[in-house]
Design a protein around this motif. Structure first.
Motif, PDB file in Angstrom:
ATOM      1  N   ALA A  59       0.835  -1.197   0.000  1.00 11.64           N
ATOM      2  CA  ALA A  59       0.000   0.000   0.000  1.00 11.64           C
ATOM      3  C   ALA A  59       0.874   1.253   0.000  1.00 11.64           C
ATOM      4  O   ALA A  59       1.987   1.254   0.532  1.00 11.64           O
ATOM      5  CB  ALA A  59      -0.911   0.001   1.220  1.00 11.64           C
ATOM      6  N   LYS A  60       0.353   2.309  -0.598  1.00 10.78           N
ATOM      7  CA  LYS A  60       1.034   3.601  -0.580  1.00 10.78           C
ATOM      8  C   LYS A  60       0.281   4.560   0.322  1.00 10.78           C
ATOM      9  O   LYS A  60      -0.909   4.391   0.568  1.00 10.78           O
ATOM     10  CB  LYS A  60       1.113   4.189  -1.994  1.00 10.78           C
ATOM     11  N   VAL A  61       0.984   5.544   0.828  1.00  6.83           N
ATOM     12  CA  VAL A  61       0.343   6.548   1.668  1.00  6.83           C
ATOM     13  C   VAL A  61       0.926   7.917   1.318  1.00  6.83           C
ATOM     14  O   VAL A  61       2.118   8.039   1.040  1.00  6.83           O
ATOM     15  CB  VAL A  61       0.551   6.234   3.169  1.00  6.83           C
ATOM     16  N   THR A 118       4.919  11.183  -0.305  1.00  5.29           N
ATOM     17  CA  THR A 118       4.332   9.891  -0.673  1.00  5.29           C
ATOM     18  C   THR A 118       5.381   8.792  -0.589  1.00  5.29           C
ATOM     19  O   THR A 118       6.541   8.997  -0.952  1.00  5.29           O
ATOM     20  CB  THR A 118       3.769   9.945  -2.105  1.00  5.29           C
ATOM     21  N   GLY A 119       4.961   7.648  -0.119  1.00  3.67           N
ATOM     22  CA  GLY A 119       5.873   6.512  -0.017  1.00  3.67           C
ATOM     23  C   GLY A 119       5.111   5.242   0.283  1.00  3.67           C
ATOM     24  O   GLY A 119       3.868   5.233   0.332  1.00  3.67           O
ATOM     25  N   ALA A 120       5.850   4.158   0.482  1.00  3.23           N
ATOM     26  CA  ALA A 120       5.232   2.877   0.812  1.00  3.23           C
ATOM     27  C   ALA A 120       4.818   2.879   2.279  1.00  3.23           C
ATOM     28  O   ALA A 120       5.610   3.242   3.152  1.00  3.23           O
ATOM     29  CB  ALA A 120       6.210   1.739   0.553  1.00  3.23           C
ATOM     30  N   VAL A 163       1.672   7.319  11.882  1.00  9.68           N
ATOM     31  CA  VAL A 163       1.693   6.883  10.492  1.00  9.68           C
ATOM     32  C   VAL A 163       3.140   6.968  10.023  1.00  9.68           C
ATOM     33  O   VAL A 163       3.832   7.953  10.254  1.00  9.68           O
ATOM     34  CB  VAL A 163       0.773   7.755   9.599  1.00  9.68           C
ATOM     35  N   GLY A 164       3.614   5.881   9.413  1.00  4.81           N
ATOM     36  CA  GLY A 164       4.995   5.845   8.946  1.00  4.81           C
ATOM     37  C   GLY A 164       5.071   5.364   7.518  1.00  4.81           C
ATOM     38  O   GLY A 164       4.239   4.572   7.069  1.00  4.81           O
ATOM     39  N   TYR A 206      -3.394  12.259   6.163  1.00  2.00           N
ATOM     40  CA  TYR A 206      -2.819  11.192   5.356  1.00  2.00           C
ATOM     41  C   TYR A 206      -3.912  10.447   4.611  1.00  2.00           C
ATOM     42  O   TYR A 206      -5.066  10.396   5.031  1.00  2.00           O
ATOM     43  CB  TYR A 206      -2.016  10.214   6.239  1.00  2.00           C
ATOM     44  N   LYS A 207      -3.514   9.916   3.459  1.00  9.04           N
ATOM     45  CA  LYS A 207      -4.439   9.138   2.643  1.00  9.04           C
ATOM     46  C   LYS A 207      -3.740   7.871   2.186  1.00  9.04           C
ATOM     47  O   LYS A 207      -2.667   7.920   1.584  1.00  9.04           O
ATOM     48  CB  LYS A 207      -4.898   9.943   1.426  1.00  9.04           C
TER      49      LYS A 207
END
Length: 268
Positions: free
Chosen positions: A193-195, A206-208, A217-218, A236-237
């Motif tokens: 998933a990406k966030v 944006t990253g994994a 959230v990391g 965050y999304k």
């Protein structure tokens, strides 16, 4: 591991069959009584193994070891067929398979012997049962139309927006076959998933997705660096690939699934 388990079988056989006296074998480490043969196990050992299996294994592998919602059918397992006195079953049980979601179990030799006996008895029963075979063969899932599947992949299914037959799906039919391929198609395991995290300054990163709970959230950014924030300080999304697959559950027809499978099986 095979030798200790064979000794455990011999000792258990002695406990349940007074006429046998393999206790000295257990002390010396010599081979157990010939009354304990592969495929022939003391009923009490099988019963205890069955109770242990039902308590800790059946929720994944089914009560009869024939497969469950998340675990494979052990009665058709090549590993079980190749197992000798628990040498392979014992290793899997004690080490687990973290990559497939199976935890490790710290069982004694006698407990492993019981599980091994129960699983082998279930496999023997399944193989000798007449009528309706269990499980799904690869040929069962090769009934669709590959060209229609390709059209669905590139059109109505929306698969092409996330996947590429020459990219992430290249050679997938060589890596996965049959039911395993269909399960991955319908509900992918361990998708990445990406966030996107938006800071108070407005900067978006944006990253994994690496970690997420109600407090933190990391993510791992494109440089490979792990970064985290308190959820109360940012917005965050999460973009989860599984969501698109789940949304298709209510839209698929049987023909869609068979055709899509036929197409995926051409990607070698």
């Amino acid at each position: 591991m095979a030798a200790p388990l064979l000794v455990s079988l011999a000792v258990f056989s002695a406990q349940t069959t007074p006429a046998q006296t393999p206790a000295s074998s257990a002390r010396t480490g010599s081979k157990p009584s010939s009354t304990v043969r592969p495929g022939s196990y003391p009923p009490d050992l099988v019963e205890r193994g069955g109770a242990l299996f039902e308590q800790n294994c059946s929720f994944c592998h089914g009560r009869d070891a024939g497969g469950g919602e998340s675990g494979p059918d052990l009665t058709r397992s090549k590993l079980v067929t190749a197992d000798i006195a628990g040498d392979k079953i014992g290793a899997v049980v004690r080490n687990g398979r973290p990559d497939r979601g199976m935890p490790r179990f710290d069982y004694s030799d006698l407990q492993i012997a019981g599980l091994m006996a129960f699983i082998h008895v279930q496999q023997n029963a399944a193989l000798t049962k007449k009528g309706g075979r269990k499980g799904v063969d690869v040929s069962d899932l090769q009934t669709g139309n590959a060209e229609a599947g390709k059209q669905y992949f590139e059109g109505a299914g929306g698969c092409r927006t996330c996947h590429s037959p020459t990219g992430d799906l290249a050679g997938i039919a060589s890596r996965l076959q049959g039911l395993e391929l269909e399960e991955q198609m319908l509900y992918p395991k361990h998708p990445k998933a990406k966030v996107t995290v938006t800071l108070a300054s407005g900067q978006a990163i944006t990253g994994a997705l690496a970690y997420l709970d109600e407090f933190t959230v990391g993510l791992t950014d494109p440089t490979g660096t792990y970064r985290s924030w308190r959820t109360g300080d940012v917005q965050y999304k999460v973009d989860s690939p599984v969501d698109a697959h789940v949304e298709l559950f209510g839209k698929y027809t049987d023909a869609d699934i068979h055709n899509l499978m036929a197409y995926l099986q051409t990607l070698r």
